[in-house]
Design a protein around this motif. Structure first.
Motif, mmCIF file in Angstrom:
data_model
loop_
_atom_site.group_PDB
_atom_site.id
_atom_site.type_symbol
_atom_site.label_atom_id
_atom_site.label_comp_id
_atom_site.label_asym_id
_atom_site.label_seq_id
_atom_site.Cartn_x
_atom_site.Cartn_y
_atom_site.Cartn_z
ATOM 1 N N HIS A 62 -42.543 -84.635 22.384
ATOM 2 C CA HIS A 62 -41.216 -84.385 22.922
ATOM 3 C C HIS A 62 -40.984 -84.959 24.307
ATOM 4 O O HIS A 62 -39.837 -85.283 24.655
ATOM 5 C CB HIS A 62 -40.958 -82.871 22.954
ATOM 6 N N GLU A 63 -42.036 -85.082 25.114
ATOM 7 C CA GLU A 63 -41.826 -85.525 26.487
ATOM 8 C C GLU A 63 -43.106 -86.102 27.075
ATOM 9 O O GLU A 63 -44.190 -85.971 26.501
ATOM 10 C CB GLU A 63 -41.340 -84.355 27.352
ATOM 11 N N CYS A 64 -42.943 -86.742 28.238
ATOM 12 C CA CYS A 64 -44.076 -87.308 28.959
ATOM 13 C C CYS A 64 -43.973 -86.886 30.421
ATOM 14 O O CYS A 64 -42.867 -86.828 30.982
ATOM 15 C CB CYS A 64 -44.078 -88.835 28.842
ATOM 16 N N TRP A 65 -45.123 -86.599 31.020
ATOM 17 C CA TRP A 65 -45.185 -86.212 32.424
ATOM 18 C C TRP A 65 -46.041 -87.195 33.201
ATOM 19 O O TRP A 65 -47.023 -87.728 32.681
ATOM 20 C CB TRP A 65 -45.747 -84.795 32.564
ATOM 21 N N TYR B 283 -50.887 -82.327 45.118
ATOM 22 C CA TYR B 283 -50.523 -82.953 43.840
ATOM 23 C C TYR B 283 -49.029 -82.782 43.608
ATOM 24 O O TYR B 283 -48.377 -81.897 44.189
ATOM 25 C CB TYR B 283 -51.309 -82.338 42.678
ATOM 26 N N CYS B 284 -48.489 -83.632 42.738
ATOM 27 C CA CYS B 284 -47.070 -83.545 42.382
ATOM 28 C C CYS B 284 -46.884 -84.164 40.998
ATOM 29 O O CYS B 284 -47.494 -85.199 40.689
ATOM 30 C CB CYS B 284 -46.214 -84.286 43.411
ATOM 31 N N ALA B 285 -46.061 -83.538 40.175
ATOM 32 C CA ALA B 285 -45.813 -84.040 38.819
ATOM 33 C C ALA B 285 -44.331 -83.938 38.493
ATOM 34 O O ALA B 285 -43.658 -82.981 38.884
ATOM 35 C CB ALA B 285 -46.629 -83.257 37.800
ATOM 36 N N ILE B 286 -43.837 -84.949 37.783
ATOM 37 C CA ILE B 286 -42.439 -84.958 37.340
ATOM 38 C C ILE B 286 -42.377 -85.374 35.875
ATOM 39 O O ILE B 286 -43.276 -86.036 35.362
ATOM 40 C CB ILE B 286 -41.575 -85.927 38.180
ATOM 41 N N LYS B 287 -41.321 -84.969 35.212
ATOM 42 C CA LYS B 287 -41.084 -85.382 33.833
ATOM 43 C C LYS B 287 -40.578 -86.824 33.837
ATOM 44 O O LYS B 287 -39.652 -87.161 34.581
ATOM 45 C CB LYS B 287 -40.077 -84.459 33.165
ATOM 46 N N ALA B 288 -41.174 -87.670 33.033
ATOM 47 C CA ALA B 288 -40.779 -89.081 32.975
ATOM 48 C C ALA B 288 -39.495 -89.226 32.167
ATOM 49 O O ALA B 288 -39.373 -88.630 31.091
ATOM 50 C CB ALA B 288 -41.894 -89.916 32.349
ATOM 51 N N PRO B 289 -38.521 -90.013 32.634
ATOM 52 C CA PRO B 289 -37.258 -90.181 31.905
ATOM 53 C C PRO B 289 -37.458 -90.981 30.617
ATOM 54 O O PRO B 289 -38.185 -91.972 30.593
ATOM 55 C CB PRO B 289 -36.368 -90.931 32.893
ATOM 56 N N ASP B 290 -36.793 -90.539 29.557
ATOM 57 C CA ASP B 290 -36.951 -91.177 28.248
ATOM 58 C C ASP B 290 -36.320 -92.558 28.172
ATOM 59 O O ASP B 290 -36.636 -93.342 27.271
ATOM 60 C CB ASP B 290 -36.332 -90.293 27.153
ATOM 61 N N ASP B 291 -35.408 -92.878 29.112
ATOM 62 C CA ASP B 291 -34.685 -94.154 29.052
ATOM 63 C C ASP B 291 -35.195 -95.154 30.078
ATOM 64 O O ASP B 291 -34.499 -96.108 30.423
ATOM 65 C CB ASP B 291 -33.187 -93.925 29.254
ATOM 66 N N CYS B 292 -36.429 -94.961 30.549
ATOM 67 C CA CYS B 292 -36.973 -95.844 31.586
ATOM 68 C C CYS B 292 -38.379 -96.309 31.244
ATOM 69 O O CYS B 292 -39.006 -95.825 30.301
ATOM 70 C CB CYS B 292 -36.997 -95.124 32.938
ATOM 71 N N VAL B 293 -38.860 -97.251 32.036
ATOM 72 C CA VAL B 293 -40.220 -97.779 31.915
ATOM 73 C C VAL B 293 -40.869 -97.755 33.296
ATOM 74 O O VAL B 293 -40.199 -97.546 34.310
ATOM 75 C CB VAL B 293 -40.224 -99.219 31.357
ATOM 76 N N ALA B 294 -42.175 -97.981 33.321
ATOM 77 C CA ALA B 294 -42.888 -98.075 34.597
ATOM 78 C C ALA B 294 -44.147 -98.909 34.403
ATOM 79 O O ALA B 294 -44.786 -98.841 33.349
ATOM 80 C CB ALA B 294 -43.250 -96.694 35.128
ATOM 81 N N VAL B 295 -44.490 -99.692 35.409
ATOM 82 C CA VAL B 295 -45.790 -100.364 35.491
ATOM 83 C C VAL B 295 -46.356 -99.993 36.854
ATOM 84 O O VAL B 295 -45.707 -100.218 37.881
ATOM 85 C CB VAL B 295 -45.676 -101.886 35.331
ATOM 86 N N ILE B 296 -47.552 -99.405 36.859
ATOM 87 C CA ILE B 296 -48.095 -98.765 38.050
ATOM 88 C C ILE B 296 -49.370 -99.478 38.496
ATOM 89 O O ILE B 296 -50.365 -99.474 37.775
ATOM 90 C CB ILE B 296 -48.387 -97.277 37.775
ATOM 91 N N GLY B 297 -49.324 -100.098 39.659
ATOM 92 C CA GLY B 297 -50.466 -100.847 40.163
ATOM 93 C C GLY B 297 -51.161 -100.174 41.330
ATOM 94 O O GLY B 297 -51.090 -100.679 42.460
ATOM 95 N N ASN B 298 -51.772 -99.034 41.116
ATOM 96 C CA ASN B 298 -52.594 -98.378 42.158
ATOM 97 C C ASN B 298 -51.815 -97.984 43.407
ATOM 98 O O ASN B 298 -52.341 -98.093 44.522
ATOM 99 C CB ASN B 298 -53.753 -99.276 42.591
ATOM 100 N N GLU B 299 -50.583 -97.552 43.256
ATOM 101 C CA GLU B 299 -49.858 -97.099 44.431
ATOM 102 C C GLU B 299 -49.044 -95.851 44.108
ATOM 103 O O GLU B 299 -48.529 -95.701 42.999
ATOM 104 C CB GLU B 299 -48.960 -98.194 45.002
#
Length: 417
Positions: free
Chosen positions: A152-155, A165-181
């Motif tokens: 149902h969802e991604c965090w 620490y901090c966590a957010i729900k990832a939006p279903d209509d978006c993408v991300a590429v994360i390079g160590n930052e």
């Protein structure tokens, strides 16, 4: 800290599922890994690199993961987990912070995070809450980024060392590429007390920031220009078009092709696809099962093979754990290492053909894919060795799925036919 993470929301995914993935980059002589199943109600105490001890709870879930082989005597890096509740965790991308972080001896460490979530979590949010519970109690040994998904969802979660620490729900209509930052600065939906008050910086590290940039360049080219160290990049953004599973595979094979930052031209820039990728995974959740698309070697020269969380019968080369460092043909990871080493001797001549060969298999997704990948990797190693011996530069190799054969022809590139 060269690992790269990728997220694709279900609303912008061609296949209609969320996708989370990561390249696991270690040393040049990267460690081999294998597929392992922890059955339900498993009882064990696992000691992490930091000294943190995890005791499996009663009624633990069944889950699959990919620990490093037994030759790494001290501890395991489990990398991902998918359990019988279809909860998937990809952990971790090391987070870069120029500030002085607190690291807690005996604190939670990245090597054990997939096990904790795989054994306990019934949902993605609960997985985040479980990790938060452990950090509150024991602290963190490192600074890490991780993602957890369910049907149902991604965090998305950042661990800034110590108890932050901090966590957010990832939006279903978006993408991300994360390079160590790190990206999160304000309070999230689940976060430690006072997180918004910890010091942050706008300083970017090229080796990290450039990989984040190339993700934008690939997935949302209409919104991004040439690279600049001081450019501000959002964590989540909308892609120009829907993104497929196979597009994500290619992100993990990217070496800044078509840009001036291609490492073969610059000689210094570190791309996403590097020789010391020890394994790469893409996790995909369906209603009735979840799939790990897994390659136990550098993605540039290896196929992504589907591993289901419902599977129990794997090809022996995928579950084989090497007992000592070196080469062992019983291990698919060792074979991938051999193929990668050979192809890197002449990347210009081999990369295009080898990548095309595996792409075709990935799209066909044949039955017994694990067996085919094992047998064809062995055959390809022999052919590349012949090709390297036949010419100092390149040669022409004709490859057929059922009957591979070598036809040397100097001054022509390695070809898939």
């Amino acid at each position: 800290m060269p690992c790269t993470g990728v997220y694709v929301g279900r609303d912008v995914c061609v296949e209609g599922t969320s996708l989370i993935g990561r390249s696991v980059d270690l040393s040049v002589n990267y460690l081999t890994s294998h597929i392992k199943v922890f059955e339900a109600n498993h009882q064990e105490t696992i000691v992490s690199e930091s000294g943190y001890k995890y005791i499996f709870p009663k009624n633990s879930h069944r889950f699959i993961c990919a620990p490093t082989d037994d030759c790494m005597k001290r501890y395991k890096y489990f990398s991902f987990a998918i359990n019988d509740c279809n909860v998937s965790i990809s952990a971790t991308v090391t987070g870069y912070s120029p500030r002085e972080l607190e690291y807690v001896d005996g604190g939670v460490c990245e090597d054990i995070l997939p096990v904790i979530v795989g054994a306990e979590a019934r949902s993605a949010k609960e997985g985040i809450e479980i990790i938060a519970r452990e950090i509150e109690k024991y602290g963190s040994f490192e600074d890490n980024i991780l993602m957890i998904a369910d049907n149902h969802e991604c965090w998305y979660m950042e661990i800034h060392g110590g108890h932050d620490y901090c966590a957010i729900k990832a939006p279903d209509d978006c993408v991300a590429v994360i390079g160590n930052e790190f990206f999160l600065k304000d309070r999230g939906e689940i976060c430690s007390k006072g997180f918004e008050n910890i010091p942050h910086t706008d300083k970017n590290l090229d080796v990290s920031h450039m990989r984040t940039w190339i993700g934008h360049k690939i997935l949302s080219p209409s919104t991004i220009g040439d690279y600049s160290n001081n450019m501000e990049l959002p964590l989540f953004y909308k892609p120009d078009k829907k993104v497929s599973l196979y597009d994500v595979f290619e992100i993990f094979r990217n070496r800044y092709e078509g840009t001036k930052y291609h490492p073969d031209a610059s000689g210094e820039i570190r791309p996403i696809s590097v020789e010391n990728q020890s394994k790469v995974h893409v996790l995909q959740n369906f209603p009735d099962e979840s799939i790990c698309w897994f390659t136990p070697g550098p993605a540039e020269f290896a196929p992504f093979v589907p591993i289901s969380n419902k599977d129990s019968d794997f090809h022996s080369s995928y579950t084989y754990s090497m007992q000592s460092y070196g080469l062992d043909d019983k291990s698919i990871a060792s074979l991938m290492k051999q193929l990668n080493t050979l192809c890197c001797l002449d990347r210009e001549g081999t990369s295009e053909a080898v990548r095309a060969y595996w792409r075709k298999l990935e799209h066909q997704n044949p039955s017994e894919f694990q067996k085919i990948a094992y047998e064809d990797t062995k055959a390809m190693i022999e052919q590349v060795m012949v090709y390297l011996m036949e010419t100092n530069t390149t040669c022409k190799v004709s490859m057929d799925l059922k009957n591979m054969s070598v036809k040397p022809k100097k001054k022509e590139n390695f070809e898939y036919r």
